[in-house]
Design an enzyme around this catalytic site. Structure first.
Site, mmCIF file in Angstrom:
data_model
loop_
_atom_site.group_PDB
_atom_site.id
_atom_site.type_symbol
_atom_site.label_atom_id
_atom_site.label_comp_id
_atom_site.label_asym_id
_atom_site.label_seq_id
_atom_site.Cartn_x
_atom_site.Cartn_y
_atom_site.Cartn_z
ATOM 1 N N GLY A 1 0.812 -1.210 0.000
ATOM 2 C CA GLY A 1 0.000 0.000 0.000
ATOM 3 C C GLY A 1 0.844 1.257 0.000
ATOM 4 N N ASP A 2 1.888 1.265 0.816
ATOM 5 C CA ASP A 2 2.782 2.419 0.870
ATOM 6 C C ASP A 2 3.482 2.638 -0.468
ATOM 7 O OD1 ASP A 2 3.265 3.282 3.976
ATOM 8 O OD2 ASP A 2 2.783 1.164 3.804
ATOM 9 N N GLY A 3 3.950 1.554 -1.066
ATOM 10 C CA GLY A 3 4.680 1.667 -2.324
ATOM 11 C C GLY A 3 3.820 2.196 -3.453
#
Length: 382
Positions: A151-153
């Protein structure tokens, strides 16, 4: 923790001068996960190419230093909960008075608005609420969260594009004005899931977990070889599906009416999987890969990182590069991607020591005296 800083990592790869503001105790990434000889490998990766300064933004003196620092900067990336910068006197209204051209990226779990805005947010929550985890895994197993910062990436990659669009608008029609980018972590991942919303809205279908099979095309799965390797194969295009049948010696199926489109092949997905697995299961990975290469089918070995280190494609494109680290020596990490012909980018250094650029930034660039810096250090502001 990860989404905001990685936006800056990507920009830094292509030459942006990135000043990483850390709390005096250091960024949380410095103590996360794997480490060697006291060096966090997460920090060595995400902190690459950046300059590190320490500053306690919640302190009035720290706020004043931040204002000085931001007077001539192009972009501010922050990942605090909504309202935090405002509480410290560093909200967008204040910063745009100081620097009207500043692009401010606000990265949060759930965005700056809505009933969830004040909740703490991490990638795991985004992977859950986006719908990704629900469809990931096998139907007889619980939903599967990814074992990496997915999700962060995805949010970071989205943020890079948003930053560049905002900078472009500033210079082409925006009259030099910056703007605020409201980037949640869950929304880019939700978008990446494709037409799920349309399918539910128009057909009332809730996509469920299907393991390695895809609910929209067949054949597509992971197949096991005789030498205990796993191969991922997809035949999403009609021409590829026909080539696969020729490779496994079942060209007769190509002439079946149901084989001519995705819908028909999906209805016979189990049969196709069984035939492909039987053929692959009698051969080694090399034999299968060679046959598919000759027949122009689409297949690849499912790699571990150890396999990746030995792969000639990765080597030829230098997808993994080596940089020098003052403690660890030669250090391998993912290279700059994508490749630009005129501005290919480079990795100047791994994540720097905490506060290693304090003197350079505060004294030489901002003109803060040594005496004032000593006072700020004694107060714990830097």
């Amino acid at each position: 923790l990860f989404a905001g800083p990685v936006i800056a990592s990507f920009l830094g790869d292509y030459g942006a001068d990135v000043v990483k503001i850390e709390q005096p105790g250091g960024d949380n990434l410095r103590s996360l996960g794997w480490a060697k000889d006291g060096v966090s490998l997460w920090w060595a990766f995400v902190g690459r190419g950046k300059r590190s300064v320490t500053l306690k933004l919640s302190d009035p003196d720290g706020r004043d230093v931040a204002k000085e620092l931001l007077k001539d900067k192009d972009v501010l990336i922050e990942n605090f909960r909504p309202g935090t910068l405002e509480k410290w006197g560093l909200g967008p209204e204040v910063l745009h008075e100081i620097n009207p051209g500043l692009v401010i990226v606000r990265v949060t779990g759930f965005g700056q608005t809505g009933p969830y805005r004040d909740l703490p947010g991490f990638g795991t929550l985004a992977e859950s609420i986006s719908g990704y985890a629900y469809i990931n895994g096998y139907p007889d197993k619980p939903p599967a969260l990814p074992p990496f910062a997915l999700g962060d990436g995805v949010a970071a990659l989205t943020g890079v594009g948003a930053v560049m669009m905002a900078l472009w608008w500033r210079e082409h029609g925006g009259n030099g004005k910056g703007q605020v980018i409201d980037l949640s972590i869950y929304e880019p991942l939700f978008w990446l899931l494709g037409p799920q919303a349309l399918v539910y809205d128009q057909l009332g279908i809730v996509q469920e977990r299907t393991g390695n099979a895809a609910p929209f095309t067949a054949p597509r799965n992971a197949y096991h070889t005789s030498d205990d390797k796993w191969l991922g194969m997809s035949a999403s295009a009609q021409s590829i599906a026909e080539r696969v049948m020729r490779i496994i010696g079942r060209e007769d199926l190509i002439h079946e009416p149901w084989f001519s489109n995705h819908t028909g092949r999906l209805q016979h997905a189990d049969e196709l999987d069984r035939l492909i697995q039987e053929w692959i299961g009698q051969r080694t990975a090399k034999e299968v890969l060679d046959a598919f290469a000759k027949g122009e089918g689409a297949i690849a070995q499912i790699y571990s990182i150890a396999d990746i280190f030995e792969d000639p494609q990765y080597a030829a494109r230098e997808t993994i590069t080596t940089i020098q680290h003052p403690v660890l020596g030669p250090l391998k990490m993912p290279n700059v991607i994508p490749r630009l012909s005129a501005t290919p980018g480079r990795i100047d250094h791994a994540g720097p020591d905490l506060g290693s650029s304090n003197e350079q930034v505060y004294e030489r660039e901002l003109g803060i005296s040594k005496e004032r810096l000593a006072e700020l250090k004694a107060k714990g502001v830097i």
